[in-house]
Design a protein around this motif. Structure first.
Motif, PDB file in Angstrom:
ATOM      1  N   VAL A  54       0.820  -1.208   0.000  1.00  0.00           N
ATOM      2  CA  VAL A  54       0.000   0.000   0.000  1.00  0.00           C
ATOM      3  C   VAL A  54       0.864   1.272   0.000  1.00  0.00           C
ATOM      4  CG1 VAL A  54      -1.631   1.351   1.381  1.00  0.00           C
ATOM      5  CG2 VAL A  54      -2.076  -1.065   0.959  1.00  0.00           C
ATOM      6  N   ASP A  55       1.887   1.304   0.856  1.00  0.00           N
ATOM      7  CA  ASP A  55       2.732   2.505   0.903  1.00  0.00           C
ATOM      8  C   ASP A  55       3.505   2.704  -0.396  1.00  0.00           C
ATOM      9  OD1 ASP A  55       1.820   3.264   3.300  1.00  0.00           O
ATOM     10  OD2 ASP A  55       3.567   2.616   4.475  1.00  0.00           O
ATOM     11  N   THR A  56       3.931   1.606  -1.008  1.00  0.00           N
ATOM     12  CA  THR A  56       4.655   1.714  -2.271  1.00  0.00           C
ATOM     13  C   THR A  56       3.750   2.332  -3.337  1.00  0.00           C
ATOM     14  OG1 THR A  56       5.915  -0.251  -1.684  1.00  0.00           O
ATOM     15  CG2 THR A  56       5.967   0.404  -3.998  1.00  0.00           C
ATOM     16  N   LEU A  57       2.498   1.878  -3.373  1.00  0.00           N
ATOM     17  CA  LEU A  57       1.577   2.411  -4.380  1.00  0.00           C
ATOM     18  C   LEU A  57       1.246   3.883  -4.102  1.00  0.00           C
ATOM     19  CD1 LEU A  57      -0.785  -0.645  -4.991  1.00  0.00           C
ATOM     20  CD2 LEU A  57       1.210   0.088  -6.296  1.00  0.00           C
ATOM     21  N   LYS A  58       1.188   4.232  -2.832  1.00  0.00           N
ATOM     22  CA  LYS A  58       0.955   5.651  -2.500  1.00  0.00           C
ATOM     23  C   LYS A  58       2.121   6.500  -3.001  1.00  0.00           C
ATOM     24  CE  LYS A  58      -2.035   5.178   1.551  1.00  0.00           C
ATOM     25  NZ  LYS A  58      -2.071   5.092   3.015  1.00  0.00           N
ATOM     26  N   THR A  59       3.325   5.975  -2.837  1.00  0.00           N
ATOM     27  CA  THR A  59       4.509   6.685  -3.323  1.00  0.00           C
ATOM     28  C   THR A  59       4.421   6.877  -4.834  1.00  0.00           C
ATOM     29  OG1 THR A  59       5.774   5.567  -1.601  1.00  0.00           O
ATOM     30  CG2 THR A  59       7.052   6.633  -3.333  1.00  0.00           C
ATOM     31  N   LEU A  60       4.082   5.799  -5.540  1.00  0.00           N
ATOM     32  CA  LEU A  60       3.983   5.873  -7.004  1.00  0.00           C
ATOM     33  C   LEU A  60       2.919   6.892  -7.425  1.00  0.00           C
ATOM     34  CD1 LEU A  60       5.820   3.413  -7.087  1.00  0.00           C
ATOM     35  CD2 LEU A  60       4.171   2.262  -8.543  1.00  0.00           C
ATOM     36  N   SER A  61       1.823   6.845  -6.707  1.00  0.00           N
ATOM     37  CA  SER A  61       0.709   7.733  -7.037  1.00  0.00           C
ATOM     38  C   SER A  61       1.146   9.198  -6.956  1.00  0.00           C
ATOM     39  CB  SER A  61      -0.438   7.451  -6.063  1.00  0.00           C
ATOM     40  OG  SER A  61      -1.425   8.417  -6.198  1.00  0.00           O
ATOM     41  N   ALA A  62       2.034   9.468  -6.005  1.00  0.00           N
ATOM     42  CA  ALA A  62       2.457  10.858  -5.780  1.00  0.00           C
ATOM     43  C   ALA A  62       3.253  11.437  -6.944  1.00  0.00           C
ATOM     44  CB  ALA A  62       3.268  10.935  -4.486  1.00  0.00           C
ATOM     45  N   PHE A  63       3.977  10.596  -7.676  1.00  0.00           N
ATOM     46  CA  PHE A  63       4.766  11.167  -8.793  1.00  0.00           C
ATOM     47  C   PHE A  63       4.365  10.598 -10.157  1.00  0.00           C
ATOM     48  CE2 PHE A  63       7.545   7.846  -6.960  1.00  0.00           C
ATOM     49  CZ  PHE A  63       7.808   7.069  -8.086  1.00  0.00           C
ATOM     50  N   GLU A  91       2.340   2.723 -18.152  1.00  0.00           N
ATOM     51  CA  GLU A  91       2.628   3.626 -19.273  1.00  0.00           C
ATOM     52  C   GLU A  91       1.589   4.716 -19.527  1.00  0.00           C
ATOM     53  OE1 GLU A  91       5.629   1.045 -22.084  1.00  0.00           O
ATOM     54  OE2 GLU A  91       3.482   0.751 -22.306  1.00  0.00           O
ATOM     55  N   ASN A  92       0.326   4.443 -19.237  1.00  0.00           N
ATOM     56  CA  ASN A  92      -0.694   5.453 -19.527  1.00  0.00           C
ATOM     57  C   ASN A  92      -1.031   6.333 -18.337  1.00  0.00           C
ATOM     58  OD1 ASN A  92      -0.877   4.549 -22.142  1.00  0.00           O
ATOM     59  ND2 ASN A  92      -2.447   3.031 -21.629  1.00  0.00           N
ATOM     60  N   ALA A  93      -0.217   6.234 -17.307  1.00  0.00           N
ATOM     61  CA  ALA A  93      -0.523   6.986 -16.085  1.00  0.00           C
ATOM     62  C   ALA A  93      -0.627   8.482 -16.348  1.00  0.00           C
ATOM     63  CB  ALA A  93       0.543   6.713 -15.037  1.00  0.00           C
ATOM     64  N   TRP A  94       0.226   9.019 -17.250  1.00  0.00           N
ATOM     65  CA  TRP A  94       0.262  10.468 -17.477  1.00  0.00           C
ATOM     66  C   TRP A  94      -1.053  11.001 -18.049  1.00  0.00           C
ATOM     67  CZ3 TRP A  94      -0.230  12.790 -22.324  1.00  0.00           C
ATOM     68  CH2 TRP A  94      -0.236  11.906 -23.409  1.00  0.00           C
ATOM     69  N   SER A  95      -1.762  10.127 -18.839  1.00  0.00           N
ATOM     70  CA  SER A  95      -3.008  10.610 -19.442  1.00  0.00           C
ATOM     71  C   SER A  95      -4.242  10.077 -18.713  1.00  0.00           C
ATOM     72  CB  SER A  95      -3.071  10.211 -20.917  1.00  0.00           C
ATOM     73  OG  SER A  95      -2.924   8.809 -21.034  1.00  0.00           O
ATOM     74  N   ALA A  96      -4.223   8.777 -18.403  1.00  0.00           N
ATOM     75  CA  ALA A  96      -5.436   8.171 -17.828  1.00  0.00           C
ATOM     76  C   ALA A  96      -5.409   8.132 -16.303  1.00  0.00           C
ATOM     77  CB  ALA A  96      -5.603   6.759 -18.381  1.00  0.00           C
ATOM     78  N   GLY A  97      -4.283   8.455 -15.703  1.00  0.00           N
ATOM     79  CA  GLY A  97      -4.156   8.311 -14.247  1.00  0.00           C
ATOM     80  C   GLY A  97      -3.769   6.876 -13.931  1.00  0.00           C
ATOM     81  N   ALA A 102      -5.914  -1.847  -9.915  1.00  0.00           N
ATOM     82  CA  ALA A 102      -5.338  -2.950 -10.693  1.00  0.00           C
ATOM     83  C   ALA A 102      -3.924  -3.253 -10.191  1.00  0.00           C
ATOM     84  CB  ALA A 102      -5.317  -2.597 -12.173  1.00  0.00           C
ATOM     85  N   LEU A 103      -3.184  -2.172  -9.893  1.00  0.00           N
ATOM     86  CA  LEU A 103      -1.818  -2.375  -9.394  1.00  0.00           C
ATOM     87  C   LEU A 103      -1.825  -3.074  -8.036  1.00  0.00           C
ATOM     88  CD1 LEU A 103       0.059   0.921 -10.306  1.00  0.00           C
ATOM     89  CD2 LEU A 103       0.745  -1.401 -10.941  1.00  0.00           C
ATOM     90  N   HIS A 104      -2.759  -2.692  -7.192  1.00  0.00           N
ATOM     91  CA  HIS A 104      -2.842  -3.311  -5.865  1.00  0.00           C
ATOM     92  C   HIS A 104      -3.092  -4.814  -6.001  1.00  0.00           C
ATOM     93  CE1 HIS A 104      -4.941  -4.565  -2.135  1.00  0.00           C
ATOM     94  NE2 HIS A 104      -3.934  -3.906  -1.586  1.00  0.00           N
ATOM     95  N   SER A 105      -4.073  -5.183  -6.841  1.00  0.00           N
ATOM     96  CA  SER A 105      -4.370  -6.599  -7.028  1.00  0.00           C
ATOM     97  C   SER A 105      -3.157  -7.319  -7.610  1.00  0.00           C
ATOM     98  CB  SER A 105      -5.570  -6.788  -7.957  1.00  0.00           C
ATOM     99  OG  SER A 105      -6.725  -6.256  -7.348  1.00  0.00           O
ATOM    100  N   TYR A 106      -2.525  -6.684  -8.604  1.00  0.00           N
ATOM    101  CA  TYR A 106      -1.349  -7.318  -9.210  1.00  0.00           C
ATOM    102  C   TYR A 106      -0.288  -7.587  -8.147  1.00  0.00           C
ATOM    103  CZ  TYR A 106       2.890  -8.171 -11.769  1.00  0.00           C
ATOM    104  OH  TYR A 106       4.056  -8.757 -12.206  1.00  0.00           O
ATOM    105  N   CYS A 107      -0.026  -6.600  -7.313  1.00  0.00           N
ATOM    106  CA  CYS A 107       1.029  -6.737  -6.300  1.00  0.00           C
ATOM    107  C   CYS A 107       0.694  -7.855  -5.296  1.00  0.00           C
ATOM    108  CB  CYS A 107       1.244  -5.418  -5.556  1.00  0.00           C
ATOM    109  SG  CYS A 107       2.011  -4.165  -6.583  1.00  0.00           S
TER     110      CYS A 107
END
Ligand code: ZN
Length: 486
Positions: A54-63, A91-97, A102-107
């Protein structure tokens, strides 16, 4: 001055099973401290693969909108989680967010797979130190132990933690909701083992017997809410259902193969708050009685402070007082004595590392495993297991799982991760393809059963297969349709 024993009050939530005051020692002579230390290292190692998600994904979300996001995200993931993430999800984070669900489930799935891959190395330090190993089981007169616990995630640490039993070729674990194992399936398992035994395929099989163990569960601190969901949290119902099911199995085999053919049967209850056990004493016909048992929690408190020899004698004496001349067989007595002794180490473990009672006494699983469970990961509350061949058959178990995860995940905005997993045998031609096809069928049926969750992106399925004969474990099967559609 109060002794450690006087501080032990097992029945109330405010007073954990045993409180250790500062500077006080609460150690039991029959406890294997070194084994406890090794198991604790294992617990931390396995939990440590999930806790940073969870914390890793929060970090990713921030940048996620930075120019070098993908490369940076992969560095962070590798560093914190030990693996990189699928490019398609970054890859599509910059446009679609960033699709954090999905990332949480994958992890969750990926960390689980890491545990499966590392099973050998993770379990090596404690595997040979178990009190109940293949040789001991054989010395009690059993060639096979067929164990059916409830599928509840809180019973997943049963073998190494609660029973201190080594996984080996003689021990089979198949979990069912409410410990209500499938009688026909068990007759088939028994027949297969008998066939192997008669053809000389089981060491010590010529003289040994088959033992079926049903493990139900209860909660001492919140009996009406945190007991077995399959029996409406009713301890009496859970006990009776296990007693009846074991009797049905014995009858099924005797009626089919003749009198004397039935396996021995044993019933064990487990307090999921403290991991203490209640062992029911079978009579000379191997019938179990809901009322005839010995409880390890009481034994722990009674024998605390005794020498190892005195404590051992006290365990034996407790069995003698409880059995009321029921005709307990010598091999069964030996096994039950050892199970009770071994569980004292687990009671101590929970006292030492979880303050005498688990902080989360209820569900805290990471995902749902639908289909066939993998026995490699043996730790409390890692996944909720819905045993099913088809979704129609396993629907009630699946519904309970979805309900549990509505509380655990959906209320936090996270999706429900469902791992659809089946075994195949590489000795059987075409079996892998059939297992994959089965995964696809079950996955489609799960999505159909919970259409709203699926459409809202709150249900994430991952298919996987394992080879029951060879080395392939939990290989993710990619779902082409899903990838194209998302
Ligand atoms: Zn249960």
């Amino acid at each position: 001055m109060r002794t450690a024993g006087a501080l032990c009050q097992p029945e109330s939530l405010d007073n954990p099973a045993c409180v250790i005051g500062s500077g006080q020692r609460c150690e039991h002579a029959l406890v294997d401290q070194e084994l406890n230390r090794r198991l604790y290292a294992y617990e931390n190692q396995v939990r440590g693969r999930f806790s940073p998600i969870v914390d890793t994904l929060k970090t990713l979300s921030a940048f996620q909108h930075e120019l070098d996001f993908v490369a940076r995200a992969q560095r962070v993931a590798q560093d914190k989680l030990g693996y990189t993430l699928p490019l398609g999800l970054l890859e599509n984070a910059w446009s679609a967010g960033l699709d954090l669900r999905a990332l949480h489930s994958y992890c969750v799935f990926r960390s689980f797979k890491e545990c499966i891959t590392q099973t050998e190395a993770d379990q090596m330090p404690w595997r040979d130190r178990m009190l109940i190993d293949a040789a001991f089981i054989q010395s009690c007169g059993y060639h096979t132990l067929d164990i059916s616990p409830c599928a509840d995630g809180r019973l997943q640490g049963l073998l190494p933690f609660v029973f201190r039993m080594a996984s080996n070729d003689a021990v089979y674990v198949k979990a069912y909701a409410g410990a209500l194992f499938d009688v026909e399936g068990d007759v088939a398992d028994w027949t297969q083992r008998e066939l192997m035994r008669l053809s000389g395929g089981i060491p010590g099989g010529d003289s040994g017997n088959y033992l079926k163990i049903a493990v139900y569960h209860y909660s001492t601190s919140n009996p009406c809410q945190q007991g077995c969901a399959a029996h409406g949290s009713n301890d009496g119902l859970a006990k009776q259902a296990a007693t009846d099911r074991l009797a049905e199995l014995r009858d099924a085999i005797e009626n089919t193969y003749g009198r004397g053919a039935a396996p021995d049967t044993l019933m064990i209850g487990m307090d999921t708050d403290t991991d203490a056990i209640r062992v029911h004493l079978p009579d000379s016909e191997s019938a179990n009685c809901p009322m005839r048992f010995v409880e390890s929690a009481a034994l722990f408190h009674e024998t605390l402070g005794m020498s190892a020899a005195d404590a051992q004698r006290a365990v034996e004496q407790a069995i003698v007082s409880a059995e009321k001349s029921c005709g307990l067989q010598p091999g069964m007595r030996k096994l039950i004595t050892r199970l009770l002794e071994a569980n004292l180490s687990q009671i101590q473990y929970v006292i030492q590392h979880h303050e005498g009672r688990y902080a989360v006494i209820g569900h805290n699983e990471r995902f749902i495993c639908a289909g066939e469970a993998m026995s490699e990961l043996q730790l409390r509350n890692k996944f909720y297991f819905a045993h099913l061949d088809t979704v129609e058959e396993g629907a009630p178990d699946m519904d309970v799982g979805i309900k549990i995860f509505s509380g655990l995940n959906i209320t936090r905005g996270l999706a429900v991760p469902v791992l659809v997993h089946f075994h195949y045998s590489s000795r059987v031609p075409g079996a892998r393809e059939r297992a994959v096809a089965r995964c696809k069928r079950v996955q489609a049926a799960i999505r159909d059963r919970y259409p709203q969750l699926h459409q809202q992106g709150m249900l994430h399925c991952q298919m996987a297969v394992s080879d029951s004969e060879g080395s392939e474990r939990c290989t993710f099967i990619e779902d082409v349709v899903q990838q194209a559609g998302h």
